[in-house]
Design an enzyme around this catalytic site. Structure first.
Site, short mmCIF file in Angstrom:
data_model
loop_
_atom_site.label_atom_id
_atom_site.label_comp_id
_atom_site.label_asym_id
_atom_site.label_seq_id
_atom_site.Cartn_x
_atom_site.Cartn_y
_atom_site.Cartn_z
N GLU A 53 -1.90 6.37 -0.79
CA GLU A 53 -3.33 6.51 -0.48
C GLU A 53 -3.45 7.80 0.35
OE1 GLU A 53 -6.97 4.13 1.81
OE2 GLU A 53 -4.90 3.59 2.23
N HIS A 64 0.86 -1.18 0.00
CA HIS A 64 0.00 0.00 0.00
C HIS A 64 0.90 1.24 0.00
CE1 HIS A 64 -3.06 -2.85 0.93
NE2 HIS A 64 -3.95 -1.97 1.32
#
Length: 339
Positions: free
Chosen positions: A197, A194
């Site tokens: 974001e 990830h």
């Protein structure tokens, strides 16, 4: 368009299995396992689903996961998700699980893996949904704790297809886990992470350069850095974008502001996924419909997003060829011209 979306073959590459825990199942498992929840009923729990940040979601997410205790609980959780996949014509899934969320509560690694894996195998037999399983490290914990989790996982590596990095992004840069990811490469585990974001575009660069990832999960902040956008377009390094999640967590104030179609038209290998759909208001079909309703996505763009997912997947070449033909054939029968 709803019918077109419903029957369009889809692949999901960014899905946290713990994030598919619907309130009804959460309360059923709580009763089964004698776990006390801080909400009196399903309705009051749903009212708590107003998040102002990633962290506000994670606080509730980890609390909800406390009801997952036995192998059957993890089986039931995964099976419920696969039934949603059938309804949305999702034909392949590559899902995350977070062992640290459970082992920290005394749940054995094998209990978690065994229940999820058994459901995926049964689902492939019953529904024809192929799968890959990715073990994620929690980035708000230390690299030492990640190494400890990797040691727990080592007897089961043949049952895992890769590793990931998730949880609180801000203040936990990818570089924090460079050594453990290097060890995973030595063990033959491909990596995703990830990045971009809530965190800055620099976290995407770190994931590429220091973790040597195969995909970026989210990655929408790449737009802040034109050089990074050009790199992602040139290399076709995939982004697993989660539109409804991004809006619910205030990455974008509303769907009309989302950049996913802009990235698609710039030549990036962007894909559509549901992230934690029980908490963010929709599974794969809902995410595709949101692109149409909020951004005016065309049928051609929806098909290209699905073809990108085939390209970005960890399927073998024969299956990629088969699914590419299936999606292109579906497009052709609906008058969609793909180049």
């Amino acid at each position: 368009m709803d019918t077109f979306i419903a029957d369009l073959p889809k692949l999901e590459l960014h899905l946290h299995i713990e994030g598919t825990l619907e309130p009804e199942l959460m309360f059923a498992l709580a009763r089964r396992n004698g776990v006390a929840l801080p909400w009196p009923d399903v309705a009051s729990l749903r009212t708590a689903y107003e998040f102002d940040s990633l962290q506000s979601f994670l606080d509730l997410y980890y609390q909800g996961a406390s009801v997952l205790v036995t192998e059957q609980d993890f089986f039931d959780l995964t099976w419920a998700y696969l039934e949603r996949c059938v309804a949305d014509h999702v034909v392949h899934v590559e899902i995350f699980f977070d062992p640290q969320t459970h082992t920290a509560r005394g749940i054995p690694f094998e209990t978690v893996l065994g229940g999820i894996e058994r459901a995926l195998k049964d689902g492939e037999e019953a529904f024809g949904i192929s799968w890959r399983l990715i073990m994620s490290f929690l980035r708000h914990l230390s690299e030492e704790e990640a190494f400890a989790t990797l040691a727990e996982a080592e007897p089961h590596l043949a049952r895992l297809h890769g590793i990931g990095l998730d949880s609180s992004e801000l203040g936990n840069p990818p570089g924090k886990f460079a050594r453990v990811f290097a060890r995973c490469r030595e063990l033959g585990l491909p990596a995703v992470a990830h990045a971009g974001e809530e965190g800055p575009a620099d976290y995407i660069w770190q994931s590429i350069q220091e973790l040597q990832i195969r995909r970026i999960d989210h990655g929408v902040r790449c737009s802040d850095e034109p050089e990074l956008v050009r790199y992602l377009a040139d290399t076709r390094l995939p982004l697993t974008v989660c539109p409804l999640s991004n809006v619910r967590l205030r990455v974008f104030d509303e769907m009309a502001h989302h950049n996913v179609l802009h990235l698609l038209e710039q030549g990036l290998c962007v894909t559509i996924n549901s992230d934690d759909p029980a908490y963010f208001g929709g599974y794969m079909g809902a995410n595709f419909r949101a692109l149409v309703q909020g951004l005016g996505a065309s049928r051609e763009q929806l098909c290209r997003l699905c073809l990108n997912a085939v390209e970005a997947s960890w399927l073998d070449l024969a299956d990629k060829v088969r699914l590419t033909r299936e999606i292109r054939g579906y497009a052709a029968t609906h008058g969609v011209i793909l180049h």
